[in-house]
Design an enzyme around this catalytic site. Structure first.
Site, PDB file in Angstrom:
ATOM      1  CB  ALA A  87       0.508  -9.098   5.402  1.00 40.79           C
ATOM      2  N   GLY A 106       0.853  -3.640  -4.021  1.00 38.55           N
ATOM      3  CA  GLY A 106       1.884  -2.615  -4.117  1.00 38.55           C
ATOM      4  C   GLY A 106       3.131  -3.232  -4.719  1.00 38.55           C
ATOM      5  CE1 TYR A 119      -3.221   5.973   0.523  1.00 35.05           C
ATOM      6  CE2 TYR A 119      -3.024   5.179  -1.713  1.00 35.05           C
ATOM      7  CZ  TYR A 119      -3.556   5.072  -0.444  1.00 35.05           C
ATOM      8  OH  TYR A 119      -4.419   4.039  -0.153  1.00 35.05           O
ATOM      9  N   PRO A 139      -2.881  -7.358   0.253  1.00 38.33           N
ATOM     10  CG  PRO A 139      -2.871  -7.902  -2.015  1.00 38.33           C
ATOM     11  CD  PRO A 139      -2.962  -6.725  -1.084  1.00 38.33           C
TER      12      PRO A 139
HETATM   13  P1  NDP Z   1       0.941  -5.418  -0.560  1.00 38.25           P
HETATM   14  O1  NDP Z   1       0.446  -6.234   0.573  1.00 38.25           O
HETATM   15  O2  NDP Z   1       0.805  -5.946  -1.937  1.00 38.25           O
HETATM   16  O3  NDP Z   1       2.458  -5.030  -0.254  1.00 38.25           O
HETATM   17  C1  NDP Z   1       3.235  -4.456  -1.255  1.00 38.25           C
HETATM   18  C2  NDP Z   1       4.678  -4.395  -0.852  1.00 38.25           C
HETATM   19  O4  NDP Z   1       5.189  -5.712  -0.647  1.00 38.25           O
HETATM   20  C3  NDP Z   1       5.520  -3.795  -1.956  1.00 38.25           C
HETATM   21  O5  NDP Z   1       5.517  -2.381  -1.944  1.00 38.25           O
HETATM   22  C4  NDP Z   1       6.876  -4.398  -1.681  1.00 38.25           C
HETATM   23  O6  NDP Z   1       7.492  -3.674  -0.614  1.00 38.25           O
HETATM   24  C5  NDP Z   1       6.503  -5.804  -1.187  1.00 38.25           C
HETATM   25  N1  NDP Z   1       6.463  -6.759  -2.299  1.00 38.25           N
HETATM   26  C6  NDP Z   1       5.628  -6.751  -3.363  1.00 38.25           C
HETATM   27  N2  NDP Z   1       5.904  -7.768  -4.191  1.00 38.25           N
HETATM   28  C7  NDP Z   1       6.927  -8.442  -3.644  1.00 38.25           C
HETATM   29  C8  NDP Z   1       7.649  -9.588  -4.035  1.00 38.25           C
HETATM   30  N3  NDP Z   1       7.391 -10.211  -5.164  1.00 38.25           N
HETATM   31  N4  NDP Z   1       8.641 -10.028  -3.223  1.00 38.25           N
HETATM   32  C9  NDP Z   1       8.918  -9.387  -2.077  1.00 38.25           C
HETATM   33  N5  NDP Z   1       8.280  -8.283  -1.672  1.00 38.25           N
HETATM   34  C10 NDP Z   1       7.281  -7.806  -2.435  1.00 38.25           C
HETATM   35  O7  NDP Z   1       0.126  -4.064  -0.608  1.00 38.25           O
HETATM   36  P2  NDP Z   1       0.294  -2.578   0.001  1.00 38.25           P
HETATM   37  O8  NDP Z   1       0.388  -2.624   1.476  1.00 38.25           O
HETATM   38  O9  NDP Z   1       1.352  -1.874  -0.757  1.00 38.25           O
HETATM   39  O10 NDP Z   1      -1.099  -1.975  -0.396  1.00 38.25           O
HETATM   40  C11 NDP Z   1      -1.514  -2.058  -1.758  1.00 38.25           C
HETATM   41  C12 NDP Z   1      -2.437  -0.936  -2.078  1.00 38.25           C
HETATM   42  O11 NDP Z   1      -3.617  -1.000  -1.284  1.00 38.25           O
HETATM   43  C13 NDP Z   1      -1.930   0.473  -1.805  1.00 38.25           C
HETATM   44  O12 NDP Z   1      -1.030   0.942  -2.769  1.00 38.25           O
HETATM   45  C14 NDP Z   1      -3.202   1.266  -1.809  1.00 38.25           C
HETATM   46  O13 NDP Z   1      -3.625   1.472  -3.136  1.00 38.25           O
HETATM   47  C15 NDP Z   1      -4.142   0.297  -1.099  1.00 38.25           C
HETATM   48  N6  NDP Z   1      -4.275   0.598   0.330  1.00 38.25           N
HETATM   49  C16 NDP Z   1      -5.469   1.099   0.754  1.00 38.25           C
HETATM   50  C17 NDP Z   1      -5.679   1.437   2.060  1.00 38.25           C
HETATM   51  C18 NDP Z   1      -6.996   2.002   2.464  1.00 38.25           C
HETATM   52  O14 NDP Z   1      -7.142   2.476   3.599  1.00 38.25           O
HETATM   53  N7  NDP Z   1      -7.981   2.000   1.603  1.00 38.25           N
HETATM   54  C19 NDP Z   1      -4.631   1.264   3.084  1.00 38.25           C
HETATM   55  C20 NDP Z   1      -3.421   0.685   2.557  1.00 38.25           C
HETATM   56  C21 NDP Z   1      -3.272   0.341   1.223  1.00 38.25           C
HETATM   57  P3  NDP Z   1       9.087  -3.531  -0.441  1.00 38.25           P
HETATM   58  O15 NDP Z   1       9.745  -3.923  -1.718  1.00 38.25           O
HETATM   59  O16 NDP Z   1       9.268  -2.096  -0.093  1.00 38.25           O
HETATM   60  O17 NDP Z   1       9.406  -4.425   0.710  1.00 38.25           O
END
Ligand code: NDP
Length: 334
Positions: free
Chosen positions: A209, A285, A54, A207
Protein backbone atom coordinates in the site's frame (compact mmCIF):
# COMPACT_ATOMS: atom_id res chain seq x y z
CA UNK A 1 14.55 -15.65 -4.17
CA UNK A 2 11.89 -18.00 -5.46
CA UNK A 3 10.70 -17.86 -9.06
CA UNK A 4 7.22 -18.61 -10.41
CA UNK A 5 5.73 -19.29 -13.82
CA UNK A 6 3.76 -16.34 -15.19
CA UNK A 7 0.24 -17.71 -15.47
CA UNK A 8 0.24 -20.87 -17.55
CA UNK A 9 3.17 -19.65 -19.67
CA UNK A 10 6.67 -21.08 -19.66
CA UNK A 11 8.15 -17.74 -18.53
CA UNK A 12 9.65 -17.72 -15.05
CA UNK A 13 9.82 -14.44 -13.15
CA UNK A 14 11.13 -13.53 -9.72
CA UNK A 15 8.22 -13.65 -7.28
CA UNK A 16 9.40 -10.27 -6.07
CA UNK A 17 9.62 -7.91 -9.01
CA UNK A 18 11.04 -4.39 -8.78
CA UNK A 19 8.90 -1.56 -10.19
CA UNK A 20 9.91 2.08 -10.64
CA UNK A 21 6.66 4.11 -10.55
CA UNK A 22 7.08 7.47 -8.73
CA UNK A 23 10.73 6.74 -7.94
CA UNK A 24 13.03 6.59 -10.98
CA UNK A 25 13.17 9.82 -12.94
CA UNK A 26 11.18 11.53 -10.17
CA UNK A 27 11.39 11.06 -6.37
CA UNK A 28 14.89 9.51 -6.31
CA UNK A 29 18.07 10.69 -8.00
CA UNK A 30 19.45 8.61 -10.86
CA UNK A 31 22.44 7.27 -8.92
CA UNK A 32 20.13 5.99 -6.15
CA UNK A 33 17.89 4.45 -8.81
CA UNK A 34 20.90 2.64 -10.25
CA UNK A 35 21.93 1.45 -6.78
CA UNK A 36 18.42 0.06 -6.26
CA UNK A 37 18.57 -1.84 -9.56
CA UNK A 38 22.03 -3.21 -8.72
CA UNK A 39 20.77 -4.26 -5.28
CA UNK A 40 17.75 -5.93 -6.85
CA UNK A 41 19.98 -7.98 -9.15
CA UNK A 42 22.26 -8.94 -6.25
CA UNK A 43 19.20 -10.09 -4.28
CA UNK A 44 18.03 -12.39 -7.07
CA UNK A 45 15.38 -10.12 -8.57
CA UNK A 46 15.42 -10.70 -12.33
CA UNK A 47 12.08 -9.09 -13.24
CA UNK A 48 11.64 -5.32 -13.61
CA UNK A 49 8.41 -3.42 -14.26
CA UNK A 50 8.04 0.07 -15.66
CA UNK A 51 5.72 2.01 -17.98
CA UNK A 52 6.18 4.57 -20.72
CA UNK A 53 4.15 7.12 -18.75
CA UNK A 54 6.21 6.89 -15.52
CA UNK A 55 8.03 10.20 -15.13
CA UNK A 56 7.01 10.92 -18.70
CA UNK A 57 9.39 8.36 -20.21
CA UNK A 58 12.27 9.04 -17.78
CA UNK A 59 11.58 5.92 -15.68
CA UNK A 60 12.12 3.68 -18.73
CA UNK A 61 15.28 5.62 -19.60
CA UNK A 62 16.71 5.28 -16.08
CA UNK A 63 15.93 1.55 -15.99
CA UNK A 64 17.46 1.02 -19.42
CA UNK A 65 20.65 2.76 -18.33
CA UNK A 66 20.81 0.86 -15.04
CA UNK A 67 20.42 -2.51 -16.77
CA UNK A 68 22.88 -1.75 -19.55
CA UNK A 69 25.55 -4.41 -19.80
CA UNK A 70 23.46 -7.06 -18.05
CA UNK A 71 22.91 -10.33 -19.88
CA UNK A 72 19.53 -9.72 -21.57
CA UNK A 73 18.53 -13.39 -21.41
CA UNK A 74 18.81 -13.29 -17.60
CA UNK A 75 16.31 -10.44 -17.24
CA UNK A 76 12.55 -10.13 -17.61
CA UNK A 77 11.59 -6.56 -18.54
CA UNK A 78 7.94 -5.48 -18.40
CA UNK A 79 6.50 -2.21 -19.63
CA UNK A 80 3.07 -0.78 -20.45
CA UNK A 81 1.15 1.30 -22.93
CA UNK A 82 -1.99 3.40 -22.68
CA UNK A 83 -1.28 6.82 -21.16
CA UNK A 84 0.38 9.65 -23.10
CA UNK A 85 4.09 10.41 -22.97
CA UNK A 86 5.11 13.94 -23.89
CA UNK A 87 2.61 16.11 -25.76
CA UNK A 88 -0.92 14.90 -25.19
CA UNK A 89 -1.96 14.66 -28.83
CA UNK A 90 -5.28 13.09 -29.83
CA UNK A 91 -3.67 9.76 -30.69
CA UNK A 92 -1.17 9.65 -27.83
CA UNK A 93 -3.54 7.81 -25.50
CA UNK A 94 -5.32 4.49 -25.46
CA UNK A 95 -4.98 1.16 -27.20
CA UNK A 96 -5.47 2.08 -30.85
CA UNK A 97 -3.31 0.31 -33.39
CA UNK A 98 -1.43 3.58 -33.94
CA UNK A 99 -0.66 4.20 -30.28
CA UNK A 100 0.39 0.62 -29.56
CA UNK A 101 2.69 0.33 -32.59
CA UNK A 102 4.26 3.74 -31.93
CA UNK A 103 4.31 3.16 -28.17
CA UNK A 104 6.35 -0.04 -28.29
CA UNK A 105 9.05 1.60 -30.40
CA UNK A 106 9.38 4.51 -27.94
CA UNK A 107 9.63 2.12 -25.00
CA UNK A 108 12.26 -0.06 -26.66
CA UNK A 109 14.31 3.02 -27.54
CA UNK A 110 14.24 4.33 -23.95
CA UNK A 111 14.90 0.88 -22.46
CA UNK A 112 17.77 0.25 -24.91
CA UNK A 113 16.58 -3.22 -25.79
CA UNK A 114 15.09 -4.80 -28.91
CA UNK A 115 12.27 -6.54 -27.03
CA UNK A 116 10.37 -6.50 -23.77
CA UNK A 117 9.37 -9.76 -22.16
CA UNK A 118 5.92 -8.52 -21.21
CA UNK A 119 3.97 -5.68 -22.86
CA UNK A 120 0.93 -4.66 -20.84
CA UNK A 121 -2.18 -2.65 -21.62
CA UNK A 122 -2.00 -0.16 -18.76
CA UNK A 123 -5.79 0.28 -18.75
CA UNK A 124 -8.79 -0.92 -20.78
CA UNK A 125 -9.73 1.32 -23.71
CA UNK A 126 -13.47 1.61 -24.13
CA UNK A 127 -13.05 3.76 -27.27
CA UNK A 128 -11.08 1.27 -29.38
CA UNK A 129 -12.55 -2.04 -30.59
CA UNK A 130 -10.93 -4.83 -28.61
CA UNK A 131 -10.29 -6.64 -31.91
CA UNK A 132 -8.11 -3.72 -33.10
CA UNK A 133 -6.15 -3.70 -29.83
CA UNK A 134 -5.51 -7.43 -29.79
CA UNK A 135 -4.55 -7.46 -33.47
CA UNK A 136 -2.02 -4.68 -32.79
CA UNK A 137 -0.59 -6.63 -29.83
CA UNK A 138 -0.41 -9.71 -32.09
CA UNK A 139 1.64 -7.71 -34.58
CA UNK A 140 3.97 -6.48 -31.80
CA UNK A 141 4.52 -10.09 -30.75
CA UNK A 142 5.03 -11.28 -34.32
CA UNK A 143 7.60 -8.54 -34.89
CA UNK A 144 9.52 -9.95 -31.91
CA UNK A 145 9.20 -6.69 -29.97
CA UNK A 146 7.32 -8.29 -27.06
CA UNK A 147 7.29 -11.93 -26.06
CA UNK A 148 4.14 -11.96 -23.89
CA UNK A 149 1.13 -9.69 -23.42
CA UNK A 150 -0.62 -8.62 -20.23
CA UNK A 151 -3.31 -6.25 -19.04
CA UNK A 152 -3.56 -3.97 -16.04
CA UNK A 153 -6.67 -3.09 -14.05
CA UNK A 154 -9.05 -4.89 -16.43
CA UNK A 155 -12.29 -6.41 -15.18
CA UNK A 156 -13.01 -10.14 -15.34
CA UNK A 157 -15.28 -9.67 -18.38
CA UNK A 158 -12.74 -7.53 -20.20
CA UNK A 159 -10.08 -10.18 -19.55
CA UNK A 160 -12.36 -12.99 -20.73
CA UNK A 161 -13.15 -11.21 -24.02
CA UNK A 162 -9.48 -10.38 -24.61
CA UNK A 163 -8.43 -13.95 -23.87
CA UNK A 164 -10.85 -15.31 -26.47
CA UNK A 165 -9.46 -12.98 -29.16
CA UNK A 166 -5.90 -13.69 -28.06
CA UNK A 167 -6.50 -17.42 -28.46
CA UNK A 168 -7.78 -16.87 -32.03
CA UNK A 169 -4.77 -14.69 -32.88
CA UNK A 170 -2.21 -16.91 -31.16
CA UNK A 171 -1.22 -14.11 -28.77
CA UNK A 172 0.22 -15.20 -25.41
CA UNK A 173 -1.99 -13.12 -23.07
CA UNK A 174 -0.62 -14.35 -19.77
CA UNK A 175 -0.98 -11.76 -17.02
CA UNK A 176 -3.09 -9.23 -15.18
CA UNK A 177 -1.58 -6.38 -13.17
CA UNK A 178 -4.01 -5.15 -10.52
CA UNK A 179 -3.59 -3.38 -7.20
CA UNK A 180 -3.62 -5.98 -4.41
CA UNK A 181 -2.68 -5.78 -0.74
CA UNK A 182 -4.06 -6.67 2.67
CA UNK A 183 -5.97 -3.38 2.44
CA UNK A 184 -7.19 -3.62 -1.19
CA UNK A 185 -8.65 -7.01 -2.09
CA UNK A 186 -11.10 -6.15 -4.87
CA UNK A 187 -9.69 -8.76 -7.30
CA UNK A 188 -10.44 -11.75 -5.10
CA UNK A 189 -14.07 -12.39 -6.08
CA UNK A 190 -14.02 -11.96 -9.87
CA UNK A 191 -10.63 -11.21 -11.46
CA UNK A 192 -8.72 -13.97 -9.67
CA UNK A 193 -11.19 -16.83 -10.37
CA UNK A 194 -11.46 -15.76 -14.04
CA UNK A 195 -7.69 -15.60 -14.42
CA UNK A 196 -7.28 -18.96 -12.72
CA UNK A 197 -9.71 -20.45 -15.23
CA UNK A 198 -8.04 -18.78 -18.24
CA UNK A 199 -4.42 -19.31 -17.21
CA UNK A 200 -3.38 -15.73 -16.41
CA UNK A 201 -1.21 -14.88 -13.39
CA UNK A 202 -1.43 -11.71 -11.28
CA UNK A 203 1.53 -9.36 -11.00
CA UNK A 204 0.24 -7.24 -8.15
CA UNK A 205 1.08 -3.60 -7.57
CA UNK A 206 1.49 -1.68 -4.33
CA UNK A 207 1.54 -4.80 -2.12
CA UNK A 208 2.74 -2.58 0.71
CA UNK A 209 0.00 0.00 0.00
CA UNK A 210 2.77 2.35 -1.12
CA UNK A 211 4.67 1.96 2.16
CA UNK A 212 1.69 2.27 4.52
CA UNK A 213 1.85 -1.42 5.46
CA UNK A 214 5.48 -1.00 6.51
CA UNK A 215 4.00 0.59 9.64
CA UNK A 216 6.26 3.65 9.38
CA UNK A 217 3.35 6.10 9.19
CA UNK A 218 1.94 6.55 12.69
CA UNK A 219 -1.54 7.97 13.37
CA UNK A 220 -1.40 11.59 14.47
CA UNK A 221 2.31 11.95 13.64
CA UNK A 222 4.13 13.66 10.78
CA UNK A 223 5.24 11.34 7.98
CA UNK A 224 8.97 10.48 8.08
CA UNK A 225 11.13 12.89 6.08
CA UNK A 226 11.85 11.67 2.56
CA UNK A 227 8.97 9.18 2.54
CA UNK A 228 6.41 8.98 -0.29
CA UNK A 229 3.85 10.79 1.85
CA UNK A 230 6.14 13.85 1.78
CA UNK A 231 6.96 13.65 -1.94
CA UNK A 232 5.59 16.77 -3.61
CA UNK A 233 6.30 15.41 -7.12
CA UNK A 234 3.23 13.18 -6.99
CA UNK A 235 3.83 10.58 -4.28
CA UNK A 236 1.99 12.46 -1.55
CA UNK A 237 -1.15 12.70 -3.70
CA UNK A 238 -1.01 9.03 -4.65
CA UNK A 239 -0.65 7.73 -1.09
CA UNK A 240 -3.23 10.12 0.40
CA UNK A 241 -6.08 7.60 0.26
CA UNK A 242 -4.35 5.45 2.91
CA UNK A 243 -3.22 8.23 5.22
CA UNK A 244 -6.20 8.24 7.57
CA UNK A 245 -5.98 7.69 11.32
CA UNK A 246 -8.35 4.75 11.01
CA UNK A 247 -6.14 2.89 8.51
CA UNK A 248 -2.86 3.82 10.23
CA UNK A 249 -4.17 2.70 13.63
CA UNK A 250 -5.30 -0.68 12.26
CA UNK A 251 -1.95 -1.15 10.53
CA UNK A 252 -0.17 -0.70 13.89
CA UNK A 253 -2.25 -3.66 15.13
CA UNK A 254 -0.35 -5.83 12.64
CA UNK A 255 2.99 -5.18 14.37
CA UNK A 256 2.64 -7.98 16.98
CA UNK A 257 1.46 -10.42 14.30
CA UNK A 258 4.58 -9.73 12.22
CA UNK A 259 6.67 -10.04 15.39
CA UNK A 260 5.20 -13.44 16.28
CA UNK A 261 6.05 -14.69 12.79
CA UNK A 262 9.58 -13.28 12.98
CA UNK A 263 8.90 -11.07 9.98
CA UNK A 264 9.35 -7.35 9.45
CA UNK A 265 6.18 -5.43 8.59
CA UNK A 266 7.24 -4.91 4.93
CA UNK A 267 7.94 -8.65 4.63
CA UNK A 268 4.56 -9.53 6.16
CA UNK A 269 2.76 -7.33 3.62
CA UNK A 270 4.61 -8.82 0.66
CA UNK A 271 4.38 -12.40 1.90
CA UNK A 272 0.63 -11.88 2.37
CA UNK A 273 -0.02 -11.24 -1.33
CA UNK A 274 2.22 -14.16 -2.28
CA UNK A 275 -0.02 -16.56 -0.30
CA UNK A 276 -2.62 -16.22 -3.08
CA UNK A 277 -1.76 -19.02 -5.54
CA UNK A 278 -2.93 -16.95 -8.53
CA UNK A 279 -0.36 -14.27 -7.68
CA UNK A 280 2.81 -14.76 -9.71
CA UNK A 281 4.72 -11.78 -8.39
CA UNK A 282 4.58 -8.98 -5.85
CA UNK A 283 5.56 -5.78 -7.63
CA UNK A 284 7.42 -3.77 -5.04
CA UNK A 285 8.78 -0.25 -5.09
CA UNK A 286 11.84 1.01 -3.24
CA UNK A 287 13.43 4.40 -2.83
CA UNK A 288 16.59 2.93 -1.25
CA UNK A 289 18.50 -0.36 -1.72
CA UNK A 290 18.01 -1.35 1.96
CA UNK A 291 14.25 -1.45 1.40
CA UNK A 292 14.67 -4.10 -1.28
CA UNK A 293 16.87 -6.17 1.02
CA UNK A 294 14.00 -6.15 3.53
CA UNK A 295 11.35 -6.89 0.88
CA UNK A 296 13.07 -10.01 -0.44
CA UNK A 297 12.91 -11.65 2.99
CA UNK A 298 9.23 -12.27 2.09
CA UNK A 299 10.18 -14.74 -0.64
CA UNK A 300 9.33 -18.33 0.22
CA UNK A 301 7.47 -17.42 3.45
CA UNK A 302 4.31 -19.32 4.40
CA UNK A 303 1.91 -17.46 6.68
CA UNK A 304 -0.07 -19.97 8.79
CA UNK A 305 -3.88 -19.87 8.60
CA UNK A 306 -4.25 -18.63 12.17
CA UNK A 307 -2.01 -15.65 11.43
CA UNK A 308 -3.99 -14.91 8.25
CA UNK A 309 -7.14 -14.86 10.40
CA UNK A 310 -5.48 -12.54 12.95
CA UNK A 311 -4.57 -10.14 10.11
CA UNK A 312 -8.21 -10.02 8.97
CA UNK A 313 -9.36 -9.42 12.51
CA UNK A 314 -6.81 -6.64 13.06
CA UNK A 315 -7.68 -4.79 9.86
CA UNK A 316 -11.45 -5.23 10.23
CA UNK A 317 -13.49 -2.89 8.07
CA UNK A 318 -10.64 -0.84 6.63
CA UNK A 319 -10.19 -3.61 4.04
CA UNK A 320 -11.77 -2.80 0.65
CA UNK A 321 -13.25 -5.81 -1.15
CA UNK A 322 -15.91 -4.52 -3.57
CA UNK A 323 -15.19 -6.20 -6.96
CA UNK A 324 -17.06 -3.50 -8.87
CA UNK A 325 -14.25 -1.05 -8.07
CA UNK A 326 -12.01 -2.58 -10.77
CA UNK A 327 -14.33 -1.17 -13.43
CA UNK A 328 -13.71 2.32 -12.06
CA UNK A 329 -10.12 2.07 -13.28
CA UNK A 330 -11.30 2.09 -16.91
CA UNK A 331 -10.83 5.68 -18.12
CA UNK A 332 -14.14 7.29 -19.08
CA UNK A 333 -12.63 9.69 -21.59
CA UNK A 334 -9.57 10.04 -23.77
P1 NDP B 1 4.84 -0.65 -2.69
O1 NDP B 1 3.50 -0.86 -2.10
O2 NDP B 1 5.83 -1.74 -2.61
O3 NDP B 1 5.43 0.70 -2.09
C1 NDP B 1 6.77 1.02 -2.30
C2 NDP B 1 7.19 2.18 -1.45
O4 NDP B 1 7.06 1.86 -0.07
C3 NDP B 1 8.65 2.50 -1.67
O5 NDP B 1 8.87 3.32 -2.80
C4 NDP B 1 9.02 3.17 -0.37
O6 NDP B 1 8.57 4.52 -0.39
C5 NDP B 1 8.18 2.37 0.65
N1 NDP B 1 8.94 1.23 1.18
C6 NDP B 1 9.40 0.16 0.49
N2 NDP B 1 10.07 -0.67 1.31
C7 NDP B 1 10.02 -0.12 2.53
C8 NDP B 1 10.54 -0.51 3.79
N3 NDP B 1 11.25 -1.61 3.92
N4 NDP B 1 10.30 0.28 4.85
C9 NDP B 1 9.58 1.41 4.72
N5 NDP B 1 9.10 1.84 3.55
C10 NDP B 1 9.30 1.09 2.45
O7 NDP B 1 4.68 -0.42 -4.25
P2 NDP B 1 4.50 0.85 -5.23
O8 NDP B 1 3.31 1.63 -4.86
O9 NDP B 1 5.80 1.54 -5.34
O10 NDP B 1 4.21 0.10 -6.58
C11 NDP B 1 5.13 -0.91 -7.01
C12 NDP B 1 5.10 -1.02 -8.49
O11 NDP B 1 3.82 -1.41 -8.95
C13 NDP B 1 5.37 0.25 -9.28
O12 NDP B 1 6.72 0.61 -9.33
C14 NDP B 1 4.85 -0.11 -10.64
O13 NDP B 1 5.78 -0.94 -11.30
C15 NDP B 1 3.60 -0.91 -10.26
N6 NDP B 1 2.39 -0.09 -10.30
C16 NDP B 1 1.50 -0.35 -11.30
C17 NDP B 1 0.35 0.37 -11.44
C18 NDP B 1 -0.58 0.06 -12.56
O14 NDP B 1 -1.53 0.81 -12.81
N7 NDP B 1 -0.37 -1.02 -13.28
C19 NDP B 1 0.00 1.46 -10.51
C20 NDP B 1 0.97 1.64 -9.46
C21 NDP B 1 2.11 0.86 -9.36
P3 NDP B 1 9.27 5.71 0.43
O15 NDP B 1 10.62 5.26 0.87
O16 NDP B 1 9.31 6.83 -0.55
O17 NDP B 1 8.32 5.99 1.54
Amino acid sequence: MDYRYLGNSGLQVSEITYGNWLTHGSQVENDTATQCVRAALDLGITSFDTADVYANGAAETVLGEALKGERRESLEIFTKVYFPVGPKGRNDTGLSRKHILEGIDGSLRRLQTDHVDLYQAHRYDRFTPLEETMQAFADVVRAGKAFYIGVSEWTADQIRNARALAADLGVPLVSSQPQYSMLWRVIEDEVVPTCEELGLGQIVWSPMAQGVLSGKYKPGEDAPAGSRATDSKGGADMIARWMTDDVLTRVQDLVPIAGDLGLSMPALAIAWVLQNPNVTAALVGASRPEQLAESVTASGVTIPDDAMARIDEALGDVVTRDPSLTARSTPTKR
